[in-house]
Write an enzyme that holds these catalytic residues in place. Structure first.
Site, short mmCIF file in Angstrom:
data_model
loop_
_atom_site.label_atom_id
_atom_site.label_comp_id
_atom_site.label_asym_id
_atom_site.label_seq_id
_atom_site.Cartn_x
_atom_site.Cartn_y
_atom_site.Cartn_z
N ALA A 18 50.59 39.60 18.40
CA ALA A 18 51.28 37.77 17.46
C ALA A 18 51.72 36.24 18.19
CB ALA A 18 52.65 38.06 16.47
N GLY A 21 48.93 34.04 20.42
CA GLY A 21 49.28 32.79 19.91
C GLY A 21 49.94 31.94 19.06
N HIS A 22 50.98 32.27 19.59
CA HIS A 22 52.40 31.52 18.80
C HIS A 22 53.54 31.91 19.84
CE1 HIS A 22 55.06 31.76 15.81
NE2 HIS A 22 54.59 30.70 14.94
N PHE A 23 53.70 30.91 20.93
CA PHE A 23 52.60 29.28 21.19
C PHE A 23 52.34 29.82 22.49
CE2 PHE A 23 54.90 28.08 17.51
CZ PHE A 23 54.14 27.23 16.35
N LEU A 28 56.65 33.54 21.15
CA LEU A 28 57.65 33.52 20.04
C LEU A 28 57.06 34.79 18.89
CD1 LEU A 28 58.27 31.69 17.40
CD2 LEU A 28 58.66 30.07 19.18
#
Length: 113
Positions: A18, A21-23, A28
């Site tokens: 996770a 791609g976040h961010f 985070l």
């Protein structure tokens, strides 16, 4: 704030997918993953008390969870159809008690089928 009596520590791997791609550049843990971890703890540790279809009825995100942090999920035994929970972040730079990352409430569902 009164301390919630039940708790479980959850390790989040720094390479958890996770984060990728976040961010980009400022990773985070997405709120949906944080909530998923909290619900997994509640379902594992209080399965009969939550019924077959618990749902999150309220949530407030208060602090970001970055790679290298663990979660400390705390909750009250479900009563009157709901359970209150808190998720505390424990990162290397945090105080010993951690940082409150999220609070919420779970409404208990019907009995498991």
């Amino acid at each position: 704030m009164a301390e919630l009596p039940l708790r479980r520590r959850v390790a989040i791997a720094p390479e958890h997918p996770a984060f990728a791609g976040h961010f980009p550049g400022q990773p985070l843990l997405p709120g949906v993953v944080l909530l998923g971890e909290a619900l997994e703890v509640l379902l594992r540790d209080a399965p009969g008390a939550l019924g077959g279809a618990p749902r999150v009825s309220a949530v407030k995100f208060l602090a970001p969870v970055r790679p290298g942090a663990d979660l400390d999920v705390r909750w009250m035994t479900p009563a009157q159809g709901r359970a209150r929970f808190e998720v505390w972040r424990h990162a290397p730079e945090d105080p010993a008690d951690g940082v409150l990352a999220a609070t919420g409430q779970v409404e208990t569902g019907g009995s498991a089928a």
